[in-house]
Design a protein around this motif. Structure first.
Motif, PDB file in Angstrom:
ATOM      1  N   THR A 129       0.715  -1.146  -0.019  1.00 48.25           N
ATOM      2  CA  THR A 129       0.031   0.100  -0.115  1.00 48.25           C
ATOM      3  C   THR A 129       0.633   1.272   0.046  1.00 48.25           C
ATOM      4  O   THR A 129       1.863   1.095   0.660  1.00 48.25           O
ATOM      5  CB  THR A 129      -0.770   0.023   1.231  1.00 48.25           C
ATOM      6  OG1 THR A 129      -1.937   1.233   1.010  1.00 48.25           O
ATOM      7  CG2 THR A 129      -0.192   0.065   2.395  1.00 48.25           C
ATOM      8  N   PHE A 130       0.152   2.321  -0.473  1.00 51.24           N
ATOM      9  CA  PHE A 130       1.186   3.758  -0.495  1.00 51.24           C
ATOM     10  C   PHE A 130       1.037   4.403   0.719  1.00 51.24           C
ATOM     11  O   PHE A 130       1.746   4.757   1.245  1.00 51.24           O
ATOM     12  CB  PHE A 130       0.456   4.423  -1.679  1.00 51.24           C
ATOM     13  CG  PHE A 130       1.019   5.772  -1.828  1.00 51.24           C
ATOM     14  CD1 PHE A 130       2.508   6.098  -1.963  1.00 51.24           C
ATOM     15  CD2 PHE A 130       0.274   6.944  -1.888  1.00 51.24           C
ATOM     16  CE1 PHE A 130       2.669   7.397  -2.162  1.00 51.24           C
ATOM     17  CE2 PHE A 130       0.969   8.351  -1.784  1.00 51.24           C
ATOM     18  CZ  PHE A 130       2.047   8.328  -1.828  1.00 51.24           C
ATOM     19  N   ILE A 131      -0.337   4.286   1.440  1.00 50.35           N
ATOM     20  CA  ILE A 131      -0.582   4.851   2.667  1.00 50.35           C
ATOM     21  C   ILE A 131      -1.126   3.927   3.274  1.00 50.35           C
ATOM     22  O   ILE A 131      -2.087   3.048   3.263  1.00 50.35           O
ATOM     23  CB  ILE A 131      -1.614   6.119   2.361  1.00 50.35           C
ATOM     24  CG1 ILE A 131      -0.979   7.361   1.365  1.00 50.35           C
ATOM     25  CG2 ILE A 131      -2.152   6.713   3.624  1.00 50.35           C
ATOM     26  CD1 ILE A 131      -1.658   8.462   0.873  1.00 50.35           C
ATOM     27  N   LEU A 132      -0.528   4.178   4.842  1.00 58.11           N
ATOM     28  CA  LEU A 132      -1.149   3.460   5.937  1.00 58.11           C
ATOM     29  C   LEU A 132      -0.875   4.136   7.136  1.00 58.11           C
ATOM     30  O   LEU A 132       0.025   4.846   7.360  1.00 58.11           O
ATOM     31  CB  LEU A 132      -0.632   2.082   6.272  1.00 58.11           C
ATOM     32  CG  LEU A 132      -0.606   1.319   7.469  1.00 58.11           C
ATOM     33  CD1 LEU A 132      -2.208   0.999   7.559  1.00 58.11           C
ATOM     34  CD2 LEU A 132       0.073   0.037   7.639  1.00 58.11           C
ATOM     35  N   PHE A 133      -2.317   4.713   7.623  1.00 56.51           N
ATOM     36  CA  PHE A 133      -2.312   5.872   8.638  1.00 56.51           C
ATOM     37  C   PHE A 133      -2.644   4.914  10.148  1.00 56.51           C
ATOM     38  O   PHE A 133      -3.124   4.061   9.969  1.00 56.51           O
ATOM     39  CB  PHE A 133      -3.076   6.817   8.431  1.00 56.51           C
ATOM     40  CG  PHE A 133      -2.916   7.868   7.499  1.00 56.51           C
ATOM     41  CD1 PHE A 133      -1.447   8.288   7.057  1.00 56.51           C
ATOM     42  CD2 PHE A 133      -4.012   8.438   6.687  1.00 56.51           C
ATOM     43  CE1 PHE A 133      -1.328   8.604   5.925  1.00 56.51           C
ATOM     44  CE2 PHE A 133      -3.655   9.574   5.745  1.00 56.51           C
ATOM     45  CZ  PHE A 133      -2.277   9.652   5.376  1.00 56.51           C
ATOM     46  N   GLU A 134      -2.220   5.581  11.082  1.00 55.40           N
ATOM     47  CA  GLU A 134      -2.568   5.163  12.547  1.00 55.40           C
ATOM     48  C   GLU A 134      -3.933   5.645  12.799  1.00 55.40           C
ATOM     49  O   GLU A 134      -3.923   6.335  13.990  1.00 55.40           O
ATOM     50  CB  GLU A 134      -1.338   5.458  13.448  1.00 55.40           C
ATOM     51  CG  GLU A 134      -0.195   4.638  13.328  1.00 55.40           C
ATOM     52  CD  GLU A 134       1.099   4.964  14.395  1.00 55.40           C
ATOM     53  OE1 GLU A 134       0.570   4.627  15.257  1.00 55.40           O
ATOM     54  OE2 GLU A 134       1.965   5.346  13.699  1.00 55.40           O
ATOM     55  N   LYS A 151      -8.327   4.705  12.621  1.00 56.05           N
ATOM     56  CA  LYS A 151      -8.984   3.290  12.810  1.00 56.05           C
ATOM     57  C   LYS A 151      -9.194   2.173  11.887  1.00 56.05           C
ATOM     58  O   LYS A 151      -9.118   1.205  12.269  1.00 56.05           O
ATOM     59  CB  LYS A 151     -10.791   3.648  13.126  1.00 56.05           C
ATOM     60  CG  LYS A 151     -11.567   4.231  12.046  1.00 56.05           C
ATOM     61  CD  LYS A 151     -12.945   4.800  12.191  1.00 56.05           C
ATOM     62  CE  LYS A 151     -13.440   5.069  11.021  1.00 56.05           C
ATOM     63  NZ  LYS A 151     -15.073   5.500  11.393  1.00 56.05           N
ATOM     64  N   VAL A 152      -8.647   2.578  10.852  1.00 55.45           N
ATOM     65  CA  VAL A 152      -8.451   1.747   9.831  1.00 55.45           C
ATOM     66  C   VAL A 152      -7.216   1.147   9.783  1.00 55.45           C
ATOM     67  O   VAL A 152      -7.115  -0.216   9.799  1.00 55.45           O
ATOM     68  CB  VAL A 152      -8.756   2.268   8.227  1.00 55.45           C
ATOM     69  CG1 VAL A 152      -8.364   1.237   7.276  1.00 55.45           C
ATOM     70  CG2 VAL A 152     -10.153   2.749   8.069  1.00 55.45           C
ATOM     71  N   GLY A 153      -6.180   1.899  10.228  1.00 60.93           N
ATOM     72  CA  GLY A 153      -4.945   1.287   9.970  1.00 60.93           C
ATOM     73  C   GLY A 153      -4.546   0.516  11.477  1.00 60.93           C
ATOM     74  O   GLY A 153      -4.099  -0.539  11.380  1.00 60.93           O
ATOM     75  N   ASN A 206      -6.366   3.186  -0.274  1.00 63.47           N
ATOM     76  CA  ASN A 206      -5.256   3.128   0.840  1.00 63.47           C
ATOM     77  C   ASN A 206      -6.010   2.284   2.212  1.00 63.47           C
ATOM     78  O   ASN A 206      -7.188   2.484   2.130  1.00 63.47           O
ATOM     79  CB  ASN A 206      -4.539   4.467   0.894  1.00 63.47           C
ATOM     80  CG  ASN A 206      -3.591   4.736  -0.207  1.00 63.47           C
ATOM     81  OD1 ASN A 206      -2.727   4.256  -0.406  1.00 63.47           O
ATOM     82  ND2 ASN A 206      -4.101   5.755  -0.949  1.00 63.47           N
ATOM     83  N   PHE A 207      -5.023   2.179   2.971  1.00 66.25           N
ATOM     84  CA  PHE A 207      -5.669   1.645   4.327  1.00 66.25           C
ATOM     85  C   PHE A 207      -5.510   2.970   5.339  1.00 66.25           C
ATOM     86  O   PHE A 207      -4.877   3.286   5.991  1.00 66.25           O
ATOM     87  CB  PHE A 207      -4.755   0.684   4.705  1.00 66.25           C
ATOM     88  CG  PHE A 207      -5.046  -0.545   4.290  1.00 66.25           C
ATOM     89  CD1 PHE A 207      -6.100  -1.605   4.726  1.00 66.25           C
ATOM     90  CD2 PHE A 207      -4.052  -1.054   3.148  1.00 66.25           C
ATOM     91  CE1 PHE A 207      -6.319  -2.815   3.922  1.00 66.25           C
ATOM     92  CE2 PHE A 207      -4.363  -2.344   2.396  1.00 66.25           C
ATOM     93  CZ  PHE A 207      -5.610  -3.109   2.936  1.00 66.25           C
ATOM     94  N   SER A 208      -6.698   3.807   5.160  1.00 62.46           N
ATOM     95  CA  SER A 208      -6.941   5.002   5.697  1.00 62.46           C
ATOM     96  C   SER A 208      -8.236   5.418   6.066  1.00 62.46           C
ATOM     97  O   SER A 208      -9.031   5.075   5.057  1.00 62.46           O
ATOM     98  CB  SER A 208      -6.087   6.445   5.062  1.00 62.46           C
ATOM     99  OG  SER A 208      -6.240   6.480   3.809  1.00 62.46           O
ATOM    100  N   ALA A 209      -8.293   5.957   6.944  1.00 64.67           N
ATOM    101  CA  ALA A 209     -10.011   6.282   7.591  1.00 64.67           C
ATOM    102  C   ALA A 209     -10.634   7.347   6.114  1.00 64.67           C
ATOM    103  O   ALA A 209     -11.758   7.751   6.354  1.00 64.67           O
ATOM    104  CB  ALA A 209     -10.247   6.679   8.870  1.00 64.67           C
ATOM    105  N   ASP A 210      -9.884   8.243   5.606  1.00 60.84           N
ATOM    106  CA  ASP A 210     -10.508   9.269   4.626  1.00 60.84           C
ATOM    107  C   ASP A 210     -11.034   8.370   3.468  1.00 60.84           C
ATOM    108  O   ASP A 210     -11.497   9.038   2.627  1.00 60.84           O
ATOM    109  CB  ASP A 210      -9.242  10.070   4.223  1.00 60.84           C
ATOM    110  CG  ASP A 210      -8.095   9.299   3.747  1.00 60.84           C
ATOM    111  OD1 ASP A 210      -7.834   8.091   3.550  1.00 60.84           O
ATOM    112  OD2 ASP A 210      -7.010  10.333   3.417  1.00 60.84           O
TER     113      ASP A 210
END
Length: 420
Positions: A60-65, A67-69, A151-155
């Motif tokens: 993945t390009f984006i993984l945020f910390e 709720k999804v991450g 991506n794996f991010s809540a947005d």
């Protein structure tokens, strides 16, 4: 505490992974399902991860910390603890804000974490902007795969608010999953074994030729070595053959002249060509760049819609009633000239019709359509900004070529974390 995170080459494959230079052919008998936004994507991906028995490969390009991450981390840790081999490849720019504690928890559970071209900040600013790992691929047990732009991010969830992204991905089962599995293994630098279900091509076949038929899927990708323009060429060929309709929904739209010309030529010969682009951009330059092309396209009959409810992040297209593509590649200089991308091509009438209906609903109910005789006030500042944006974007790949190339080798990279 020291957490080992592997460091992946950006432009060259490792010597031991020559299998990266592969072409993948059309595979029949596949089942494809369109997944729209995080509300449908994340539950199905997490369900597949929870059911994994042997192996998980995730890029993945984006993984945020967020709720999804955090949910992804928990699912991957649980999988690794029950004996599943888990390999996670993250981009050093898009995932540059992940904390050492987040990575440590994954590594301590047995997850193999790989960071693509990480770089420390310079004066508080990240400088590793170009030649990114922009793919979004998940392969579970070599039996089910996910690919697209999410991506794996809540947005990517509607409850994120006005900045929630509109986006698309694909769930695939069938013979083409073996190609996606092999590709993901090769790109991660893991040992690749020849296995039933994929074939190595010594000579590059046409990346678009197949007999029309349901369930036909092909993996295509771009890198900075031997496959620099495969995705662009697939678009160009499909557009040159269009007879009935073309719909392109793309977040960042500033393609090269050849692709623009095929879009215009299709409209000139009577094909209904619709472009769905950002009206509420998350990157203002993207909107300004795309609008410099409107006059060229509108005068020849191209219909341009701007999606205005929230930022558009999709990278999908369809031609006539059986060709479609879903993937990570935008139609801009970053994706077409610098980033590492992956799309799938689909020849499936039912899928094409479903995608068409979803995009048509988007265009009719949530977009504004640019008038055919659209004229802007030719203020001096608008002319100046338009001129600068157009030429910066036009020559962007060449300009980045003056910068130092990113060519690190596959080698150990350590994130330091000290317990207190």
């Amino acid at each position: 505490m020291t957490v080992a995170v592997e460091h992946i080459s950006t432009d060259q494959p490792p010597d031991e992974a020559k299998a990266r230079d592969l072409d993948y052919g059309w595979q029949g008998g596949n089942q494809v399902e369109l997944l729209e936004n995080g509300e449908t994507y994340f539950p199905q991906v997490f369900d597949a991860l929870r059911k994994a028995r042997r192996e998980i490969l995730l890029e993945t390009f984006i993984l945020f910390e967020d709720k999804v991450g955090l949910e992804l981390k928990a699912v991957l840790i649980e999988a690794a603890q029950r004996g599943v081999k888990v390999v996670v490849s993250l981009d050093g720019f898009g995932c540059g804000e992940l904390s050492p504690a987040f990575l440590r928890e994954l590594a301590e559970a047995g997850v193999a974490v790989q960071m693509f071209d990480p770089a420390a900040k310079t004066l508080g600013i990240r400088t590793n902007w170009f030649r990114r790992l922009h793919r979004k691929i998940v392969v579970v047990d070599a039996e089910v795969a996910f690919i697209g732009g999410i991506n794996f991010s809540a947005d990517h969830l509607g409850d994120y608010g006005p900045e929630a992204k509109q986006d698309y991905a694909l769930q695939v089962t069938g013979p083409v999953v073996a190609d996606l599995h092999h590709f993901a293994l090769a790109q991660s630098g893991r040992q690749v074994r020849t296995r039933r279900g994929w074939r190595r091509r010594q000579q590059r076949p046409s990346p678009w030729h197949t007999e029309k038929g349901d369930g036909q899927v092909r993996l295509i990708y771009r890198d900075n070595v031997h496959h620099r323009d495969d995705i662009e060429e697939a678009y160009i060929h499909a557009l040159s053959q269009a007879q009935k309709r073309v719909v392109i929904a793309n977040a960042y739209f500033f393609p090269g002249y050849r692709l623009l010309r095929e879009i215009r030529n299709a409209a000139r010969r009577g094909v209904r060509v619709q472009l769905i682009m950002q009206g509420q951009p998350d990157v203002l330059l993207a909107k300004l760049a795309a609008r410099t092309l409107y006059g060229y396209l509108l005068k020849d009959g191209v219909v341009i819609h701007e999606y205005c409810e929230r930022p558009l992040h999709g990278k999908v297209a369809l031609v006539d009633d059986d060709w479609s593509t879903v993937g990570s590649s935008n139609l801009d200089p970053l994706s077409l000239s610098l980033n590492l991308e992956a799309n799938v091509l689909i020849r499936d009438r039912a899928f094409n019709q479903h995608l068409y209906e979803r995009l048509e609903t988007l265009a009719k109910n949530h977009c504004r359509t640019m008038p055919e005789n659209r004229k802007q006030r030719l203020w001096l500042w608008r002319l100046t900004v338009g001129f600068l944006v157009f030429h910066v974007m036009r020559h962007f790949p060449m300009l980045t070529g003056w910068l130092p190339a990113h060519k690190p080798r596959l080698k150990p990279f350590e994130v330091q974390h000290h317990d207190t």
